[in-house]
Enzyme design. Structure first.
Site, mmCIF file in Angstrom:
data_model
loop_
_atom_site.group_PDB
_atom_site.id
_atom_site.type_symbol
_atom_site.label_atom_id
_atom_site.label_comp_id
_atom_site.label_asym_id
_atom_site.label_seq_id
_atom_site.Cartn_x
_atom_site.Cartn_y
_atom_site.Cartn_z
ATOM 1 N N GLY A 1 3.962 -0.594 -45.180
ATOM 2 C CA GLY A 1 2.947 -1.413 -44.520
ATOM 3 C C GLY A 1 1.574 -1.378 -45.151
ATOM 4 C CG ASN B 1 -2.885 3.322 -43.112
ATOM 5 O OD1 ASN B 1 -3.155 2.304 -42.470
ATOM 6 N ND2 ASN B 1 -1.645 3.617 -43.499
ATOM 7 C CE1 TYR C 1 -3.107 2.183 -32.634
ATOM 8 C CE2 TYR C 1 -4.188 0.232 -31.730
ATOM 9 C CZ TYR C 1 -3.749 0.963 -32.817
ATOM 10 O OH TYR C 1 -3.945 0.479 -34.084
ATOM 11 N NE ARG D 1 9.575 -3.915 -38.505
ATOM 12 C CZ ARG D 1 9.694 -3.029 -39.474
ATOM 13 N NH1 ARG D 1 10.130 -1.814 -39.215
ATOM 14 N NH2 ARG D 1 9.382 -3.344 -40.703
#
Lengths: 103, 233
Positions: B15, B79, B144, B183
Site C-alpha cells: 500500500g 506509516n 482510529y 478493505r
C-alpha cells in the site's frame, strides 16, 4: 559482550561530555573527571546538553560494548537523587543497569 | 558516512508504505522498511525488516542496525497502522488498545530512536501519517480518530523538542485512499466521508507521496509542526 569496567565507563562519559561541550562551544572549561557535576547547580550542561549526552553515551555503549541500554528509564527519571548529576553517579548507574540486564 | 541519503518507512510491506518507499528509491535514497510480516516486493537499495513498531526493543535494535550500516538517517516516515470502523458502542476496548499501540506507541518509539541518530548530523525529517478522520471527527472512527489525533499532537510537540537538533516533524493526513486499509469498509461509508471533503474523490497513494517528498526535501527545513490535510478536510 565485552566486560566493561567502572574506569572505562568514567572515561567513556568524560569523552562524551567533552564532545558535547565542544559542540556547544564551551572552550574555557576545566578538565573533566569523575567528580564533574553534569547537571543542576554548578553543572557543565544545560538540559539540551544533558539530553545529547545521554543519547551519545547510549550509542557509545552500543558501538563499543554491544550494550543496548536505555539510560533514561522510569527508575532513573523518578529517583530523588538523579543518576545524571555527576559523571561518577552516571557511571555507577550504568554499571547497575549492566548487571541487571546482562549480568 | 555514505553520500546516499537514507529513509526509513514503517509499514512498507504494501500500500501507501510501499509507494513511499519506492518513491524514496526513485529519488536516490537507500530505503529501510519494516512490517510485522515479510515484504511482498524487493528492489535494489531496499532492505526490509520484520519488526513490530510497538516493541521497544525491536525498534531500538532496528534503528541501531540502520545507523550502524549507513552511519546516517535522513528521513523517517511513520506509516505503520491499521484502522477499524465501528460504532463506539460496539467497539471492543482491545481494538482501542491495538490502534493506540500501533499509531501512538509505534510513532513515539520510532521517532524517538530515529531522532537519536538524526541529531548527530543536526538534520532530519520525520513525517507521520494522520487521517482526515481527525478534523472531520468521523462517526464510527472513535478509536482510529483518537489514535490519529494523538499522532498529530505528538507531531507538534516533537517539532518543538527536536527543533534544536535540526529535525523537522510534520504530518500528512490523507483522504480515504484506495489501499488495503479500506478493505472491509462499506462503499456507502466511504461515499459519506468523501461528501464531507472539498474534493469528492478517493485519495491516491501518489497524493501522499507528493506531500512527503515536499516535506522531506532540503528546502523544506523551515516547515515543522504542521499537519497537511488532503482532499480539503
Amino acid at each position: 559482550m565485552p566486560a566493561v569496567t567502572r574506569t572505562e565507563l568514567v572515561a567513556l562519559i568524560v569523552a562524551a561530555t567533552d564532545d558535547v561541550l565542544d559542540t556547544i562551544g564551551d572552550e574555557a572549561r576545566a578538565p573533566l573527571d569523575e567528580t564533574t557535576r553534569l547537571f543542576g547547580e554548578g553543572g557543565v550542561l544545560d538540559s539540551m546538553g544533558l539530553v545529547t549526552l545521554v543519547i551519545d553515551v547510549e550509542q557509545r555503549l552500543n558501538s563499543r560494548y554491544a550494550l543496548t541500554l536505555r539510560l533514561a528509564d522510569e527508575r532513573a527519571m523518578s529517583r530523588r537523587s538523579s543518576p545524571f548529576r555527576r559523571i561518577d553517579t552516571l557511571a555507577d548507574y550504568i554499571l547497575t543497569l549492566i548487571s541487571e540486564h546482562h549480568g | 558516512m555514505g553520500d546516499r541519503p537514507v529513509a526509513f518507512v514503517t509499514g512498507s510491506r504494501t500500500g501507501l508504505g510501499r509507494a513511499l518507499a519506492e518513491d524514496f528509491l526513485r529519488r536516490g535514497y537507500a530505503v529501510e522498511g519494516c512490517s510485522r510480516s515479510p515484504a511482498e516486493w524487493t528492489a535494489d537499495g531496499y532492505v526490509h525488516h520484520e519488526a513490530d513498531v510497538t516493541d521497544e526493543s525491536a525498534v531500538t535494535r532496528l534503528v541501531l542496525d540502520i545507523a550502524r550500516r549507513h552511519d546516517r538517517l535522513d528521513v523517517a516516515v511513520n506509516n505503520a497502522g491499521g484502522a477499524s470502523m465501528n460504532h463506539m458502542l460496539l467497539t471492543p476496548v482491545a481494538t482501542l488498545d491495538r490502534l493506540l499501540a500501533t499509531h501512538v506507541r509505534g510513532t513515539f518509539l520510532v521517532s524517538r530512536e530515529c531522532a537519536k541518530v538524526m541529531q548527530h548530523r543536526k538534520s532530519g525529517r520525520i513525517v507521520n501519517i494522520s487521517s482526515v478522520a481527525v478534523p472531520l471527527r468521523l462517526e464510527g472512527e472513535a478509536a482510529y480518530g483518537t489514535a490519529k489525533a494523538a499522532v498529530e499532537h505528538l507531531t507538534r510537540v516533537m517539532a518543538r523538542e527536536f527543533a534544536p537538533f535540526g529535525i523537522t516533524c510534520n504530518a500528512v493526513a490523507p483522504a480515504p485512499t484506495d489501499t488495503a486499509l479500506l478493505r472491509g469498509v462499506p462503499p456507502h461509508k466511504i461515499e459519506d466521508i468523501l461528501a464531507r471533503l472539498a474534493l469528492h474523490r478517493m485519495g491516491r497513494p501518489e497524493d501522499v507521496v507528493h506531500v512527503v517528498a515536499f516535506l522531506t526535501q532540503p528546502a523544506s527545513a523551515c516547515i515543522t509542526g504542521q499537519v497537511i490535510y488532503l482532499g480539503g478536510a
